[in-house]
Design a protein around this motif. Structure first.
Motif, short mmCIF file in Angstrom:
data_model
loop_
_atom_site.label_atom_id
_atom_site.label_comp_id
_atom_site.label_asym_id
_atom_site.label_seq_id
_atom_site.Cartn_x
_atom_site.Cartn_y
_atom_site.Cartn_z
N GLY A 14 23.88 46.87 98.07
CA GLY A 14 25.09 46.59 97.60
C GLY A 14 25.51 45.24 97.01
O GLY A 14 26.17 44.94 96.06
N THR A 15 24.91 44.33 98.04
CA THR A 15 25.00 42.93 97.94
C THR A 15 24.44 42.33 96.57
O THR A 15 24.71 41.68 95.56
N HIS A 16 23.10 42.76 96.62
CA HIS A 16 22.21 42.20 95.65
C HIS A 16 21.81 42.91 94.47
O HIS A 16 21.25 42.50 93.33
N GLY A 17 21.98 44.40 94.65
CA GLY A 17 21.56 45.28 93.68
C GLY A 17 22.85 45.49 92.79
O GLY A 17 23.75 44.94 92.81
N LYS A 18 22.60 46.65 91.77
CA LYS A 18 23.74 46.86 90.73
C LYS A 18 24.88 47.85 91.45
O LYS A 18 25.93 47.73 91.10
N SER A 19 24.16 48.49 92.55
CA SER A 19 25.07 49.24 93.65
C SER A 19 24.56 49.65 94.83
O SER A 19 23.33 48.93 95.06
N ASN A 20 25.01 50.49 95.43
CA ASN A 20 24.63 50.54 96.93
C ASN A 20 23.31 51.54 96.78
O ASN A 20 22.40 51.49 97.66
N SER A 21 23.05 52.28 95.88
CA SER A 21 22.04 53.06 95.84
C SER A 21 20.85 52.51 94.91
O SER A 21 19.74 53.17 94.61
N ASP A 22 21.12 51.34 94.36
CA ASP A 22 20.07 50.85 93.62
C ASP A 22 18.84 50.00 94.41
O ASP A 22 19.04 48.94 95.02
N THR A 23 18.06 50.86 94.68
CA THR A 23 16.92 50.35 95.39
C THR A 23 15.73 49.81 94.60
O THR A 23 14.65 49.27 95.18
N GLY A 24 15.62 50.03 93.39
CA GLY A 24 14.65 49.69 92.54
C GLY A 24 14.67 48.18 91.85
O GLY A 24 13.61 47.94 91.62
N SER A 25 15.61 47.72 91.74
CA SER A 25 15.86 46.64 90.98
C SER A 25 15.04 45.57 91.84
O SER A 25 15.10 45.43 92.93
N PRO A 26 14.41 44.47 91.08
CA PRO A 26 13.80 43.44 91.84
C PRO A 26 14.44 42.58 92.60
O PRO A 26 14.14 42.34 93.90
N GLU A 27 15.83 42.36 92.05
CA GLU A 27 16.63 41.62 93.30
C GLU A 27 17.00 42.20 94.59
O GLU A 27 17.14 41.78 95.61
N ALA A 28 17.30 43.55 94.56
CA ALA A 28 17.48 44.31 95.74
C ALA A 28 16.38 44.30 96.57
O ALA A 28 16.40 44.16 97.67
N LEU A 67 6.99 39.70 93.19
CA LEU A 67 8.04 40.28 92.75
C LEU A 67 8.76 38.89 92.18
O LEU A 67 9.47 39.52 90.94
N LEU A 68 8.93 37.77 92.60
CA LEU A 68 9.55 36.77 92.02
C LEU A 68 8.97 36.42 90.85
O LEU A 68 9.64 36.07 89.90
N ASP A 69 7.59 36.24 90.92
CA ASP A 69 6.89 36.06 89.54
C ASP A 69 7.27 37.11 88.61
O ASP A 69 7.19 36.60 87.25
N ARG A 78 18.11 35.51 85.96
CA ARG A 78 18.22 36.62 86.98
C ARG A 78 17.26 35.94 88.13
O ARG A 78 17.62 35.84 89.20
N TYR A 79 16.20 35.46 87.95
CA TYR A 79 15.19 34.87 88.88
C TYR A 79 16.12 33.69 89.53
O TYR A 79 15.94 33.38 90.62
#
Length: 90
Positions: A14-28, A67-69, A78-79
């Motif tokens: 929830g803090t770092h992704g787009k939503s609470n269920s966003d498990t796939g984004s690199p940030e999350a 993932l950071l690279d 975003r990085y």
């Protein structure tokens, strides 16, 4: 008892992704890896000879690095924001 409860995962996503269920984004994923890395680091400070955990910590750090690279090559802004948010240094 597990240190990474489903509620804690939801909070991280929830803090770092787009939503609470966003498990796939690199940030999350990077945020989740960072949380796990800090937990394993604390464990290894106490248990210096736990080499299995040391190996898994190194694998996690490598995964986060890749993932950071990836994020750096795709979207530098975003990085930069995730680096600043989590306080990660190169």
């Amino acid at each position: 008892m597990s240190y990474l409860t489903p509620e804690k995962k939801q909070e991280i996503f929830g803090t770092h992704g787009k939503s609470n269920s966003d498990t796939g984004s690199p940030e999350a994923q990077i945020a989740l890896f960072s949380y796990r890395i800090s937990h394993l680091t604390e464990h290894l400070k106490i248990n210096k000879k736990d080499f299995a955990t040391e190996r898994s910590l190194k694998k996690l750090v490598g995964k986060r690095r890749r993932l950071l690279d990836y994020l750096k090559s795709k979207d530098i802004e975003r990085y930069r924001s995730i680096i600043k948010e989590l306080g990660i240094r190169r």
